[in-house]
Each structure stands twice: as C-alpha cells, then as structure tokens.
Write a protein that holds these residues in place. Structure first.
Motif, PDB file in Angstrom:
ATOM      1  N   LEU A   1       2.420   1.562  -3.211  1.00 12.57           N
ATOM      2  CA  LEU A   1       1.751   2.347  -4.839  1.00 12.57           C
ATOM      3  C   LEU A   1       1.501   4.109  -3.913  1.00 12.57           C
ATOM      4  CD1 LEU A   1      -1.211  -0.294  -4.830  1.00 12.57           C
ATOM      5  CD2 LEU A   1       0.488   0.280  -6.569  1.00 12.57           C
ATOM      6  N   LYS A   2       1.706   4.321  -2.698  1.00 13.30           N
ATOM      7  CA  LYS A   2       1.210   5.339  -2.286  1.00 13.30           C
ATOM      8  C   LYS A   2       2.779   6.309  -2.859  1.00 13.30           C
ATOM      9  CE  LYS A   2      -1.937   5.279   1.258  1.00 13.30           C
ATOM     10  NZ  LYS A   2      -2.126   5.901   2.535  1.00 13.30           N
TER      11      LYS A   2
ATOM     12  N   ARG B   1      -2.284   8.288  -3.814  1.00 10.13           N
ATOM     13  CA  ARG B   1      -3.990   7.566  -3.543  1.00 10.13           C
ATOM     14  C   ARG B   1      -3.920   7.463  -2.684  1.00 10.13           C
ATOM     15  NH1 ARG B   1      -0.162   4.481  -7.214  1.00 10.13           N
ATOM     16  NH2 ARG B   1      -0.777   4.437  -9.350  1.00 10.13           N
TER      17      ARG B   1
ATOM     18  N   ASP C   1      -6.751   5.068   0.614  1.00  9.42           N
ATOM     19  CA  ASP C   1      -5.873   3.610   0.932  1.00  9.42           C
ATOM     20  C   ASP C   1      -7.089   2.694  -0.154  1.00  9.42           C
ATOM     21  OD1 ASP C   1      -4.489   4.115   3.119  1.00  9.42           O
ATOM     22  OD2 ASP C   1      -5.603   4.074   4.472  1.00  9.42           O
TER      23      ASP C   1
ATOM     24  N   ILE D   1       1.165  -1.288  -0.122  1.00 12.46           N
ATOM     25  CA  ILE D   1      -0.128   0.274  -0.212  1.00 12.46           C
ATOM     26  C   ILE D   1       0.916   1.444  -0.479  1.00 12.46           C
ATOM     27  CG2 ILE D   1      -1.473   1.031   1.224  1.00 12.46           C
ATOM     28  CD1 ILE D   1      -2.782  -1.529  -0.071  1.00 12.46           C
TER      29      ILE D   1
ATOM     30  N   CYS E   1      -5.705   1.983  -3.465  1.00 12.52           N
ATOM     31  CA  CYS E   1      -5.067   1.008  -3.189  1.00 12.52           C
ATOM     32  C   CYS E   1      -5.024  -0.087  -3.151  1.00 12.52           C
ATOM     33  CB  CYS E   1      -3.417   1.636  -2.086  1.00 12.52           C
ATOM     34  SG  CYS E   1      -2.814   2.522  -2.732  1.00 12.52           S
TER      35      CYS E   1
END
Length: 198
Positions: free
Chosen positions: A120-121, A126, A128, A117, A131
């Motif tokens: 990806l951030k 983004r 939660d 997570i 993600c």
C-alpha cells in the motif's frame, strides 16, 4: 463426535439394502421363511460390498498392500481411530500453545501483514495507521484482515517488524540499500494479497 476425513466415490456412499418384515397378511411359516431368506441374502450382499470397499479404505489410508492381512487391519484400525477417537491422537507437549488466548500469529502471518502494508505504501505515500485502516475496511483485504480492527493491526505491525518474531524483518533491515530493496520486493511478491490474487 470428532470430524473424520472426507471420503468420496464408493467410500462416501452407504450400502443400501431392502429388508422385509412379517405382517399380519404374511404371518405364515412359508412367508416367514421367504422373508428370512430374502433378508439373509440382502445382508450377505451388503457384507460382500463392504469387503469390496475395504480395499478402497486400505488404499485411502495408504496401508502397504504387501503387508500380511492382520498387520494391514491393525494399521487401518489405528489410522481410523486417530481420525475419529481423540484418545488415539498424538499431542506434542513441546509445541503446546501458551495458556490463554490462542496464538494465531506466526512468521507467515506477520510477513503477510508487513507485505500488505508495504504494498500500500508503494502505491502512494501513506502512514502505517492509514494502511492499517485501509486493510481493515477495504473489500480487497476483507478475507485476510476483515476480522481485525485497526488498533490490533497497528500493534501486530510492530511485532511484524520485530526481528525476533519475523525472520523477514531481518532482511528488511540489512545495511545494504540494494539488498533491502530486493528483500522488500521478495516480501511483497511472496506475501502481499494483491500479488497472490493475480
């Protein structure tokens, strides 16, 4: 029948024999004796081959070669029984899982989720929820998260940030910003799927 260990080499190959039997054409005393002699020889050869393989089996189960033969055989029998007979397996009641659905999540699984997570951030801002949607649908994460749905992972992410369930969450909540960045880097480097694929 429980599955045992996987053997290779000579321990994976059966001992082959060729026995003969009496037929109407060979049903004479002389032929019967020849056939019995042949079969005895085949079984004797098979027994010799089995004895040769026994040393490989002792080695496979790491039985100390310095022990007396009787002790070695007892250890071997118990080791094999543990692999093939459920009644010989140890079951630690202190680590018995709770009744109901099996618990498949531990600190490592929570850290993997948190790392994916956060990774990806880092790529782009983004939420939660976004993600979790990505890791349940993207081929990049299929092997790790493909069997979960978005809602389940959102709930598990809450647990992943819970310090009592995930030790790594403690490091990510230290007051010092620099230490927090180091902890986040370490988490991603150690547990994020894209980092571990490199």
């Amino acid at each position: 029948m429980p599955k045992g260990p996987r053997f290779d080499g000579p321990l994976a190959k059966p001992i082959r024999i060729r026995t003969r039997s009496v037929t109407l054409l060979t049903d004479t005393d002389k032929h019967r004796e020849e056939i019995e002699a042949h079969n005895r020889q085949e079984f004797s050869r098979a027994a010799s081959e089995a004895i040769e393989k026994l040393s490989l089996l002792l080695e496979f189960y790491k039985v100390d070669p310095q022990l007396e033969l009787g002790t070695k055989m007892s250890i071997l029998v118990l080791a094999m029984a543990k692999d093939f007979v459920p009644g010989f397996r140890l079951k630690n009641l202190d680590f018995e899982p709770e009744k109901g659905r099996k618990r498949r999540w531990d600190a490592i699984k929570y850290s993997e989720l948190l790392a994916d997570i956060e990774d990806l951030k880092r790529e782009r801002e983004r939420s939660d929820s976004e993600c979790c949607k990505i890791i349940t649908t993207s081929p990049r994460y299929r092997d790790r998260w493909g069997s979960y749905n978005k809602r389940t992972l959102e709930n598990r992410l809450i647990d992943a940030r819970d310090q009592s369930k995930n030790l790594m969450a403690r490091f990510l909540s230290v007051p010092d910003l620099e230490l927090r960045k180091l902890a986040l880097n370490a988490l991603i480097e150690s547990f994020a799927i894209t980092k571990n694929q490199n």
